[in-house]
Design a protein around this motif. Sequence first.
Motif, PDB file in Angstrom:
ATOM      1  N   ALA A   1       0.831  -1.211   0.000  1.00  0.00           N
ATOM      2  CA  ALA A   1       0.000   0.000   0.000  1.00  0.00           C
ATOM      3  C   ALA A   1       0.862   1.257   0.000  1.00  0.00           C
ATOM      4  O   ALA A   1       1.301   1.709   1.062  1.00  0.00           O
ATOM      5  N   PRO A   2       1.114   1.840  -1.158  1.00  0.00           N
ATOM      6  CA  PRO A   2       1.849   3.100  -1.190  1.00  0.00           C
ATOM      7  C   PRO A   2       0.960   4.273  -0.803  1.00  0.00           C
ATOM      8  O   PRO A   2      -0.262   4.181  -0.886  1.00  0.00           O
ATOM      9  N   MET A   3       1.581   5.349  -0.380  1.00  0.00           N
ATOM     10  CA  MET A   3       0.838   6.586  -0.124  1.00  0.00           C
ATOM     11  C   MET A   3       0.828   7.428  -1.382  1.00  0.00           C
ATOM     12  O   MET A   3       1.888   7.751  -1.939  1.00  0.00           O
ATOM     13  N   TYR A   4      -0.365   7.791  -1.856  1.00  0.00           N
ATOM     14  CA  TYR A   4      -0.530   8.726  -2.960  1.00  0.00           C
ATOM     15  C   TYR A   4      -1.352   9.906  -2.456  1.00  0.00           C
ATOM     16  O   TYR A   4      -2.501   9.732  -2.044  1.00  0.00           O
ATOM     17  N   ASN A   5      -0.770  11.091  -2.486  1.00  0.00           N
ATOM     18  CA  ASN A   5      -1.492  12.294  -2.046  1.00  0.00           C
ATOM     19  C   ASN A   5      -2.124  12.101  -0.672  1.00  0.00           C
ATOM     20  O   ASN A   5      -3.308  12.372  -0.465  1.00  0.00           O
ATOM     21  N   PHE A   6      -1.322  11.578   0.252  1.00  0.00           N
ATOM     22  CA  PHE A   6      -1.648  11.440   1.671  1.00  0.00           C
ATOM     23  C   PHE A   6      -2.527  10.240   2.012  1.00  0.00           C
ATOM     24  O   PHE A   6      -2.814  10.017   3.189  1.00  0.00           O
ATOM     25  N   THR A   7      -2.971   9.472   1.026  1.00  0.00           N
ATOM     26  CA  THR A   7      -3.864   8.363   1.341  1.00  0.00           C
ATOM     27  C   THR A   7      -3.573   7.169   0.438  1.00  0.00           C
ATOM     28  O   THR A   7      -2.551   7.132  -0.253  1.00  0.00           O
ATOM     29  N   ILE A   8      -4.460   6.181   0.436  1.00  0.00           N
ATOM     30  CA  ILE A   8      -4.236   4.968  -0.331  1.00  0.00           C
ATOM     31  C   ILE A   8      -4.549   5.198  -1.811  1.00  0.00           C
ATOM     32  O   ILE A   8      -5.291   6.111  -2.161  1.00  0.00           O
ATOM     33  N   PRO A   9      -3.998   4.364  -2.699  1.00  0.00           N
ATOM     34  CA  PRO A   9      -4.364   4.456  -4.115  1.00  0.00           C
ATOM     35  C   PRO A   9      -5.852   4.189  -4.312  1.00  0.00           C
ATOM     36  O   PRO A   9      -6.459   3.392  -3.596  1.00  0.00           O
ATOM     37  N   THR A  10      -6.422   4.829  -5.308  1.00  0.00           N
ATOM     38  CA  THR A  10      -7.836   4.635  -5.596  1.00  0.00           C
ATOM     39  C   THR A  10      -8.148   3.177  -5.942  1.00  0.00           C
ATOM     40  O   THR A  10      -9.231   2.683  -5.657  1.00  0.00           O
ATOM     41  N   GLN A  11      -7.172   2.469  -6.533  1.00  0.00           N
ATOM     42  CA  GLN A  11      -7.384   1.056  -6.859  1.00  0.00           C
ATOM     43  C   GLN A  11      -7.575   0.212  -5.594  1.00  0.00           C
ATOM     44  O   GLN A  11      -8.386  -0.726  -5.584  1.00  0.00           O
ATOM     45  N   LEU A  12      -6.835   0.546  -4.543  1.00  0.00           N
ATOM     46  CA  LEU A  12      -6.978  -0.192  -3.290  1.00  0.00           C
ATOM     47  C   LEU A  12      -8.317   0.128  -2.627  1.00  0.00           C
ATOM     48  O   LEU A  12      -8.947  -0.752  -2.028  1.00  0.00           O
ATOM     49  N   LYS A  13      -8.765   1.375  -2.747  1.00  0.00           N
ATOM     50  CA  LYS A  13     -10.066   1.733  -2.189  1.00  0.00           C
ATOM     51  C   LYS A  13     -11.178   0.942  -2.871  1.00  0.00           C
ATOM     52  O   LYS A  13     -12.135   0.488  -2.208  1.00  0.00           O
ATOM     53  N   ALA A  14     -11.089   0.749  -4.187  1.00  0.00           N
ATOM     54  CA  ALA A  14     -12.101  -0.030  -4.904  1.00  0.00           C
ATOM     55  C   ALA A  14     -12.128  -1.470  -4.397  1.00  0.00           C
ATOM     56  O   ALA A  14     -13.202  -2.067  -4.259  1.00  0.00           O
ATOM     57  N   TRP A  15     -10.951  -2.036  -4.089  1.00  0.00           N
ATOM     58  CA  TRP A  15     -10.889  -3.406  -3.551  1.00  0.00           C
ATOM     59  C   TRP A  15     -11.519  -3.457  -2.157  1.00  0.00           C
ATOM     60  O   TRP A  15     -12.291  -4.367  -1.843  1.00  0.00           O
ATOM     61  N   ILE A  16     -11.198  -2.469  -1.325  1.00  0.00           N
ATOM     62  CA  ILE A  16     -11.760  -2.425   0.032  1.00  0.00           C
ATOM     63  C   ILE A  16     -13.281  -2.375  -0.031  1.00  0.00           C
ATOM     64  O   ILE A  16     -13.977  -3.025   0.760  1.00  0.00           O
TER      65      ILE A  16
END
Length: 202
Positions: free
Chosen positions: A91-106
Motif C-alpha cells: 500500500a503506497p501513499m498517494y497524495n496522503f492516502t491509499i491508491p484509488t485502486q486499493l479503495k475499490a478493492w476495500i
Amino acid sequence: MKLLHIDASILGDHSVSRRVSSAIVDRLRKETPELDVIYRDLSLAPLSHLSGGHLAAAQGAGPEAPALQEEAASQAALDEFLAADIVVIGAPMYNFTIPTQLKAWIDRVLVAGKTFQYGAQGVEGLAGNKRVIIAISRGGLYGAGMPSETAEHVETYLRTVFAFIGITNPEIIVAEGIQIGPEQREKALAGALQAATSLRAA
C-alpha cells in the motif's frame, strides 16, 4: 493454508511497496512451503469503483447485462478475501492516502453480512480470524513526532478499515522518506526488507 497477496502500486518494478510485500510473501513461503498463494495486482487488473448499480445488485436487484461482469469480479474479490488465512497488502501513499485502486478493492470486501454485521451493540467484525500484513511506502516523513504526522492517512485508514471487520492487530511495515533522496530511499527500503525477514512464520 491460503495467502492472498494484494499489490496496489502503479509503479511496477520501481515500487517500494511491491518489493516489501513480495519479501513478506517470500518469508512466509520459506517457512511454510505448502502455502497456497493467490496474487491480485490492482494496477494491472483494477476493479471498477463502487456505483449505484453495485449497491442495487447487492440489495437483490438483478444487474443489467453490462454490469454482470463487474458483479462477477466483485464477488471473486470478496471470495478470495474470505478464503484467505493471511492477507499481505502493498500500500503506497498517494497524495496522503491509499491508491484509488486499493479503495475499490476495500469496497468489495467490506460487505455487511460477510465481513461485518450490525447488531444491538453496534458493528461486529466477522473476519477477526485473519492475519493481515501491510507494506506501506511513503515519499515523505509522516511518522510519530514528524511535522506532517497528521497528514498520514494510509496506516491510520487501513487500521480503521480492518478493525471494523474484526482484525484489530494488523502487522505493518513502513518504508518512508523514499522521495527525499537516494540514500534515504535505500535506508528505508533496507529497513523494511529486514523487518519482512523477521516476521513470524505463517
